[in-house]
Design a protein around this motif. Sequence first.
Motif, mmCIF file in Angstrom:
data_model
loop_
_atom_site.group_PDB
_atom_site.id
_atom_site.type_symbol
_atom_site.label_atom_id
_atom_site.label_comp_id
_atom_site.label_asym_id
_atom_site.label_seq_id
_atom_site.Cartn_x
_atom_site.Cartn_y
_atom_site.Cartn_z
ATOM 1 N N VAL A 193 46.572 31.395 47.453
ATOM 2 C CA VAL A 193 46.264 32.339 48.518
ATOM 3 C C VAL A 193 45.505 33.491 47.872
ATOM 4 C CG1 VAL A 193 47.225 33.942 50.212
ATOM 5 C CG2 VAL A 193 48.320 31.724 49.832
ATOM 6 N N VAL A 194 44.375 33.849 48.453
ATOM 7 C CA VAL A 194 43.605 34.982 47.939
ATOM 8 C C VAL A 194 43.583 36.075 48.993
ATOM 9 C CG1 VAL A 194 41.378 35.799 47.089
ATOM 10 C CG2 VAL A 194 42.152 33.490 46.525
ATOM 11 N N ILE A 195 44.026 37.267 48.610
ATOM 12 C CA ILE A 195 43.876 38.438 49.464
ATOM 13 C C ILE A 195 42.640 39.165 48.954
ATOM 14 C CG2 ILE A 195 44.923 40.581 50.279
ATOM 15 C CD1 ILE A 195 47.659 39.360 49.627
ATOM 16 N N GLY A 196 41.570 39.129 49.739
ATOM 17 C CA GLY A 196 40.309 39.690 49.284
ATOM 18 C C GLY A 196 39.756 40.700 50.279
ATOM 19 N N CYS A 197 38.617 41.263 49.919
ATOM 20 C CA CYS A 197 37.951 42.261 50.767
ATOM 21 C C CYS A 197 36.866 41.580 51.592
ATOM 22 C CB CYS A 197 37.343 43.356 49.903
ATOM 23 S SG CYS A 197 36.509 44.642 50.876
ATOM 24 N N VAL A 198 36.538 42.174 52.722
ATOM 25 C CA VAL A 198 35.511 41.600 53.597
ATOM 26 C C VAL A 198 34.094 41.848 53.099
ATOM 27 C CG1 VAL A 198 36.917 41.732 55.684
ATOM 28 C CG2 VAL A 198 35.474 43.665 55.061
ATOM 29 N N ASP A 199 33.920 42.708 52.118
ATOM 30 C CA ASP A 199 32.560 43.015 51.675
ATOM 31 C C ASP A 199 31.824 41.729 51.289
ATOM 32 O OD1 ASP A 199 32.134 45.767 52.006
ATOM 33 O OD2 ASP A 199 33.429 46.206 50.311
ATOM 34 N N LEU B 73 46.550 35.521 44.598
ATOM 35 C CA LEU B 73 45.625 36.353 43.828
ATOM 36 C C LEU B 73 45.132 37.487 44.718
ATOM 37 C CD1 LEU B 73 43.825 36.888 41.334
ATOM 38 C CD2 LEU B 73 42.157 35.318 42.348
ATOM 39 N N VAL B 74 45.394 38.716 44.288
ATOM 40 C CA VAL B 74 44.922 39.901 45.007
ATOM 41 C C VAL B 74 43.632 40.336 44.330
ATOM 42 C CG1 VAL B 74 45.504 42.205 45.804
ATOM 43 C CG2 VAL B 74 47.320 40.509 45.487
ATOM 44 N N THR C 251 46.531 46.863 42.692
ATOM 45 C CA THR C 251 47.834 46.625 42.051
ATOM 46 C C THR C 251 48.973 47.017 42.982
ATOM 47 O OG1 THR C 251 47.641 48.762 40.919
ATOM 48 C CG2 THR C 251 46.983 46.808 39.686
ATOM 49 N N TRP C 252 48.737 47.984 43.886
ATOM 50 C CA TRP C 252 49.777 48.318 44.863
ATOM 51 C C TRP C 252 50.024 47.132 45.789
ATOM 52 C CZ3 TRP C 252 50.126 48.346 50.144
ATOM 53 C CH2 TRP C 252 51.304 48.902 50.676
ATOM 54 N N VAL C 253 48.961 46.495 46.244
ATOM 55 C CA VAL C 253 49.109 45.317 47.116
ATOM 56 C C VAL C 253 49.849 44.210 46.360
ATOM 57 C CG1 VAL C 253 47.854 43.486 48.319
ATOM 58 C CG2 VAL C 253 47.113 45.872 48.535
ATOM 59 N N VAL D 3 52.299 36.226 41.648
ATOM 60 C CA VAL D 3 51.330 37.128 42.274
ATOM 61 C C VAL D 3 50.600 37.898 41.180
ATOM 62 C CG1 VAL D 3 50.995 38.887 44.041
ATOM 63 C CG2 VAL D 3 52.992 37.395 44.149
ATOM 64 N N VAL D 4 49.288 37.819 41.168
ATOM 65 C CA VAL D 4 48.501 38.527 40.163
ATOM 66 C C VAL D 4 47.391 39.319 40.856
ATOM 67 C CG1 VAL D 4 48.964 36.853 38.330
ATOM 68 C CG2 VAL D 4 46.963 36.572 39.790
ATOM 69 N N ALA D 5 46.943 40.363 40.177
ATOM 70 C CA ALA D 5 45.859 41.207 40.697
ATOM 71 C C ALA D 5 44.658 41.118 39.769
ATOM 72 C CB ALA D 5 46.324 42.661 40.808
ATOM 73 N N ALA D 6 43.475 41.194 40.354
ATOM 74 C CA ALA D 6 42.255 41.139 39.555
ATOM 75 C C ALA D 6 41.173 41.941 40.260
ATOM 76 C CB ALA D 6 41.801 39.695 39.369
#
Length: 217
Positions: free
Chosen positions: A73-79, A126-127, A184-186, A201-204
């Motif tokens: 699962v990727v939590i990403g930005c709409v940009d 992955l955030v 990193t908060w997310v 859960v990891v952030a990048a």
Amino acid sequence: MATPHRALRTPTAPAPRPPCPPFPSLVPPPGTDERQPTAAAVLDELLAGNARCTGGLPRQPYVRPTGRRPCAVVIGCVDAPVPPELVLDQPLGELLCVRTAGLVLDEAVLASVQYGVQELGAPLVLVLGHERCAAVAATLERLRTGAPVPGHLELLVEEIAPAAHRTRNRPGDWAEHTLRAQTTWVRDAIRADPAFGAAQVVAARVDAGSGLVSLLP
Ligand SMILES: [Zn+2]
């Protein structure tokens, strides 16, 4: 004298369009191996995919094998510059992507992530924040000037502002600090929620110039 109208062209039949490829089935065929890889193996593949992408040797475009479940699962930005499938060089459909401006969470986002982890068995979340994020820039502008933002955009500013406040007095690039703090908060919010206990859960962050993905501590 008025210029005479040009004679109307006789309409011609449009050329037949090539047939669309078959839509991948959502039902795994009998005998499909439903076991998911480990979170570590998935993360290795995503980073290898980013190396292919930034190295100019992506495998895209291609589609995943029929019936396979998403591996992350990727939590990403709409940009626009950061579609996760391209940045991580993964088959279309391999990632369950939930994209909101500035990675802002709400119940619908959390429910979608939970669906990917609990129902589809994705071992990794992955955030994925990114440099030069427009939502972060709008938040900092609001905090600098106090100028109101229109309509629903206010929600984005409200949700990103805590990360901006926490990092305002740090030396260096405020936008970069805010991006990292928000990402990193997310990650930490997802980690702390028992609904996602089964997943790593990891952030990048994605570098805006090169597309390089780096894990955040
Ligand atoms: Zn963004």
